[in-house]
Design an enzyme around this catalytic site. Structure first.
Site, PDB file in Angstrom:
ATOM      1  N   ARG A   9      30.447  36.303  45.772  1.00 53.99           N
ATOM      2  CA  ARG A   9      30.263  37.053  44.530  1.00 53.99           C
ATOM      3  C   ARG A   9      31.509  37.894  44.263  1.00 53.99           C
ATOM      4  O   ARG A   9      32.092  38.472  45.189  1.00 53.99           O
ATOM      5  CB  ARG A   9      29.040  37.969  44.640  1.00 53.99           C
ATOM      6  CG  ARG A   9      28.768  38.759  43.365  1.00 53.99           C
ATOM      7  CD  ARG A   9      27.619  39.737  43.558  1.00 53.99           C
ATOM      8  NE  ARG A   9      27.438  40.563  42.357  1.00 53.99           N
ATOM      9  CZ  ARG A   9      26.717  41.669  42.303  1.00 53.99           C
ATOM     10  NH1 ARG A   9      26.094  42.105  43.383  1.00 53.99           N
ATOM     11  NH2 ARG A   9      26.613  42.347  41.179  1.00 53.99           N
ATOM     12  N   HIS A  10      31.936  37.949  43.011  1.00 56.91           N
ATOM     13  CA  HIS A  10      33.126  38.723  42.654  1.00 56.91           C
ATOM     14  C   HIS A  10      33.008  40.177  43.079  1.00 56.91           C
ATOM     15  O   HIS A  10      31.912  40.726  43.225  1.00 56.91           O
ATOM     16  CB  HIS A  10      33.395  38.644  41.147  1.00 56.91           C
ATOM     17  CG  HIS A  10      32.358  39.323  40.301  1.00 56.91           C
ATOM     18  ND1 HIS A  10      32.312  40.689  40.119  1.00 56.91           N
ATOM     19  CD2 HIS A  10      31.317  38.823  39.594  1.00 56.91           C
ATOM     20  CE1 HIS A  10      31.296  41.000  39.337  1.00 56.91           C
ATOM     21  NE2 HIS A  10      30.668  39.886  39.002  1.00 56.91           N
ATOM     22  N   GLY A  11      34.167  40.816  43.268  1.00 58.09           N
ATOM     23  CA  GLY A  11      34.195  42.236  43.583  1.00 58.09           C
ATOM     24  C   GLY A  11      33.704  43.085  42.416  1.00 58.09           C
ATOM     25  O   GLY A  11      33.518  42.603  41.295  1.00 58.09           O
ATOM     26  N   GLN A  12      33.513  44.363  42.695  1.00 58.43           N
ATOM     27  CA  GLN A  12      33.024  45.295  41.666  1.00 58.43           C
ATOM     28  C   GLN A  12      33.914  45.244  40.421  1.00 58.43           C
ATOM     29  O   GLN A  12      35.139  45.266  40.519  1.00 58.43           O
ATOM     30  CB  GLN A  12      33.022  46.719  42.218  1.00 58.43           C
ATOM     31  CG  GLN A  12      32.452  47.748  41.242  1.00 58.43           C
ATOM     32  CD  GLN A  12      32.765  49.170  41.668  1.00 58.43           C
ATOM     33  OE1 GLN A  12      33.923  49.579  41.724  1.00 58.43           O
ATOM     34  NE2 GLN A  12      31.720  49.928  41.984  1.00 58.43           N
ATOM     35  N   GLY A  23      27.069  40.447  31.876  1.00 57.97           N
ATOM     36  CA  GLY A  23      26.827  39.086  31.405  1.00 57.97           C
ATOM     37  C   GLY A  23      28.114  38.320  31.168  1.00 57.97           C
ATOM     38  O   GLY A  23      28.972  38.228  32.042  1.00 57.97           O
ATOM     39  N   GLU A  88      28.180  34.280  34.809  1.00 57.20           N
ATOM     40  CA  GLU A  88      27.050  35.174  35.035  1.00 57.20           C
ATOM     41  C   GLU A  88      25.938  34.869  34.034  1.00 57.20           C
ATOM     42  O   GLU A  88      26.170  34.252  32.985  1.00 57.20           O
ATOM     43  CB  GLU A  88      27.530  36.630  34.887  1.00 57.20           C
ATOM     44  CG  GLU A  88      26.476  37.709  35.060  1.00 57.20           C
ATOM     45  CD  GLU A  88      25.763  37.655  36.392  1.00 57.20           C
ATOM     46  OE1 GLU A  88      25.018  36.674  36.624  1.00 57.20           O
ATOM     47  OE2 GLU A  88      25.919  38.598  37.185  1.00 57.20           O
TER      48      GLU A  88
END
EC number: 5.4.2.11
Length: 211
Positions: A9-12, A23, A88
């Site tokens: 999952r991508h970083g913050q 989204g 997303e």
């Protein structure tokens, strides 16, 4: 011999930090998000894996995460396929809104249902089931055949698009996937059997910080 599938999952992102529904909107990573992606890349480098191909979404936060990871594993020029099938979940009319403002407008219970039910979409958006309905066919036709040929495949994507995959890989119920949170930047390493089921799963980091 079947190959390896790694999901990250991508970083913050800036909008995660600001508590906004993101989204298909396209903010970049925060400084912390960059740190998280680098940490995931370092974990994969220490694990010793070399990839054959990478997949990501058309959104910059996932692409930036992937670039940082590939730099850390020493494969900055790895062939990469970008597709909106891995985007997303589309939050529709909620996109760009502060989550507290959305609760004030529609009510806390309604917003909770949109966020955490499996099959109730927000206005103009997707439910988790809708997200899976585009992610899973893409996985079956584009990604899985490579893994079954023995390739090592990296997918850098988003919380809900990856939850849709993990739901099937880990054989989770609707209730199970709704309770599932994936930490940002933490790689999940799946070894698959020839029949496409999971032989083993290893998490290279701490999932307790998931949100």
């Amino acid at each position: 011999m079947s190959g390896t599938l790694v999901l990250v999952r991508h970083g913050q992102s800036d909008w995660n930090l600001k508590n906004l529904f993101t989204g298909w909107k396209d903010p970049d990573l925060t400084a912390l998000g960059i740190e998280e992606a680098n940490a995931g890349g370092k974990a994969l480098a220490e694990y010793g894996i070399k990839f054959d191909i990478a997949y990501t979404s058309v959104l910059v936060r996932a692409q930036h995460t992937l670039k940082l990871i590939l730099d850390k594993v020493g494969q900055p020029d790895l062939p990469t396929i970008r597709d909106q099938a891995l985007n997303e979940r589309d939050y529709g009319d909620l996109s760009g809104l502060n989550k507290d403002d959305a609760r004030a407008k529609w009510g806390e219970e309604q917003v909770h249902i949109w966020r955490r039910s499996y099959d109730v979409p927000p206005p103009g958006g997707e439910s988790l089931r809708d997200t899976g309905a585009r992610v899973w066919p893409y996985y079956l036709t584009e990604i899985l055949p490579r893994v079954l040929r023995g390739e090592k495949v990296l997918v850098a994507a988003h919380g809900n698009s990856l939850r849709s995959l993990v739901m099937v890989l880990d054989k989770l119920t609707k209730e199970g996937v709704l309770a599932l949170n994936l930490a940002t930047g933490v790689p999940m390493v799946y070894k698959l059997k020839a029949d496409s089921t999971v032989a083993s799963k290893e998490v290279l980091g701490d999932m307790s910080g998931a949100h």
